[in-house]
Design an enzyme around this catalytic site. Structure first.
Site, mmCIF file in Angstrom:
data_model
loop_
_atom_site.group_PDB
_atom_site.id
_atom_site.type_symbol
_atom_site.label_atom_id
_atom_site.label_comp_id
_atom_site.label_asym_id
_atom_site.label_seq_id
_atom_site.Cartn_x
_atom_site.Cartn_y
_atom_site.Cartn_z
ATOM 1 N N GLY A 1 84.906 21.879 -9.577
ATOM 2 C CA GLY A 1 83.711 21.928 -8.726
ATOM 3 C C GLY A 1 82.839 20.718 -8.923
ATOM 4 N N ASN A 2 81.601 20.800 -8.474
ATOM 5 C CA ASN A 2 80.658 19.694 -8.685
ATOM 6 C C ASN A 2 79.261 20.255 -8.952
ATOM 7 O OD1 ASN A 2 79.190 19.916 -6.052
ATOM 8 N ND2 ASN A 2 81.247 19.493 -5.270
ATOM 9 N N PHE A 3 78.324 19.374 -9.236
ATOM 10 C CA PHE A 3 76.999 19.793 -9.698
ATOM 11 C C PHE A 3 76.013 20.123 -8.576
ATOM 12 C CE2 PHE A 3 77.990 17.335 -13.716
ATOM 13 C CZ PHE A 3 78.015 18.457 -14.523
ATOM 14 N N ALA B 1 78.446 19.804 -0.527
ATOM 15 C CA ALA B 1 79.249 18.862 -1.312
ATOM 16 C C ALA B 1 80.638 19.484 -1.460
ATOM 17 C CB ALA B 1 78.605 18.631 -2.668
#
Ligand code: CTP
Length: 400
Positions: free
Chosen positions: A209-211, A277
């Protein structure tokens, strides 16, 4: 959810017997989610108490230019604070002073300072209401842009029966709601927004995943709702709540789920803002059971996720399609290439080189690039302000 949700309302009460209904009006407005500050003309104190109105509005009630401690009640600040002002009841005397520009009490001074829409609910006896001077004052007030809530017919305090009763609080509220909704910049528009990260599962307990926190897209959805749009939000995993907002929210986890949710609502939408995102890759296989630790090294094979925005660009009919670009280098060139490649009307560029921009921050620093090559750069602002800038730009420059 009412368009009055989160609106800042100054309610001015003047000295008519209908002032007692102001208490009901405050209650209804507060129930609609509005923040209400009540002001009174000095004579209105004979009809209703500040204590009642301050308790119901949960805000201090003002009726004088200065307070007992000698401090000044800033009528200009109140007039500018308000998203809308309602004068109810508005007596014949107040209408006359408003029409003439008099300012010998706090209500009149706030009215003269107000930049927002002003609603006026006249209330008086039938002969006063019929008098040509009252009719002329009402007509003049309309020419100033004030919105007059027609008085109703019925029994009056004098014992006479006829026109002149202040509109019932419920009717005042629906009149105001209808007018504010119809004047809202995104009235009648369907806005579809994506927000947050996507999580691509490795096994039942792990993901790639991402932040992204989802804050930027969620602020856009909230601002669109405040501007009168019908809003649908497709949101990847995010802890941020949208409760209390007129937002239809679909929670998704992966890019493939987000794609389905966006595509199923795309045809209906007028404005589509893809601020999520999205993970560009996902594990080729999702293990059914938790993967056990074995070797010293482990390889996860990733496959490319579909580009959701590009797919929407290919199917574009009348939608305005807006994307985001997050870049670390050659920002403008890269953003322009994405704009073209994904068939967008506008792209919002945030640069990872700015310390005020990016994931898990409350601020963002963006530039807008349009398909006709306009480039508009903004200062760093709170994400809620950036959201308003984006939507105002769409309304003023793209929705022609
Ligand atoms: N986007 C998308 N689907 C993807 C990847 C991105 O819809 N699989 C959308 C994003 O929501 C954003 C825009 O495309 O509105 C640009 O995303 P960005 O991550 O900046 O660019 P990418 O197209 O993924 O290209 P790269 O990561 O190579 O810069």
């Amino acid at each position: 959810m009412s368009i009055l949700n989160r609106k800042r309302i100054v309610l001015a009460v003047t000295a008519g017997i209908a002032a007692y209904k102001a208490a009901f009006l405050v209650r209804l407005l507060v129930k609609k989610g509005a923040e209400v500050r009540v002001i009174l003309s000095p004579e209105a104190l004979d009809f209703v108490t500040p204590l009642t109105l301050s308790t119901l509005s949960k805000n201090q009630v003002e009726y004088e230019f200065s307070n007992s401690d000698g401090s000044w009640n800033n009528h200009v600040e109140l007039g500018l604070w308000a998203d809308l002002m309602i004068i109810a009841p508005a007596t014949a005397n107040t209408l006359s002073k408003m029409a003439d520009g008099a300012s010998d009490n706090l209500v009149l001074a706030v009215y003269l300072s107000a930049k927002c829409p002003v609603f006026v609910a006249p209330a008086m006896d039938l002969d006063m209401y019929r008098h040509p001077s009252t009719s002329q004052n009402i007509e003049r007030l309309k020419t100033f842009g004030n919105l007059i809530i027609p008085a109703e017919s019925g029994e009056l305090a004098s014992g006479l029966s006829g026109e002149g009763r202040m509109a019932e609080p419920e009717n005042i509220v629906s009149f105001v709601e209808d007018k504010i909704q119809s004047k809202a910049p995104l009235n009648g528009k369907k806005v579809l927004v994506s927000a947050g990260p996507t999580y691509e599962l490795i096994d039942p307990v792990r993901f790639v995943g991402n932040f992204s926190s989802g804050k930027m897209g969620i602020e856009i959805a909230k601002a669109a709702a405040d501007m009168g749009a019908e809003v649908s939000l497709v949101c990847g995993p995010s802890a941020i709540s949208t409760e209390g907002f007129a937002i239809r929210r679909t929670d998704v986890i992966s890019a493939l789920e987000m794609k389905n949710a966006m595509e199923s609502q795309y045809t209906e939408a007028d404005i589509v803002i893809m601020s999520a995102a999205v993970a560009d890759y996902r594990p080729a296989n999702i293990a059914e059971q938790k993967i056990k630790k074995k070797e010293d090294e482990m390889v996860i094979q990733l496959v490319k996720n579909p580009d959701i925005l590009k797919g929407l660009g290919e199917k574009k009919k009348n939608q305005l399609l807006i994307g985001f670009a997050l870049e670390t280098n050659d920002e403008i060139e890269n953003a322009k290439a994405k704009l073209k490649n994904k068939n967008l009307d506008m792209i919002v560029l945030n640069s990872m080189q700015d310390k005020e921009a990016g994931f898990r921050k409350d601020t963002n620093k963006v530039s807008f690039i349009t398909k006709d090559q306009q480039l508009i750069s903004h200062e760093a602002k709170n994400k809620s302000e950036v959201a308003k800038d984006i939507l105002n730009f769409i309304v003023e420059k793209l929705m022609l």
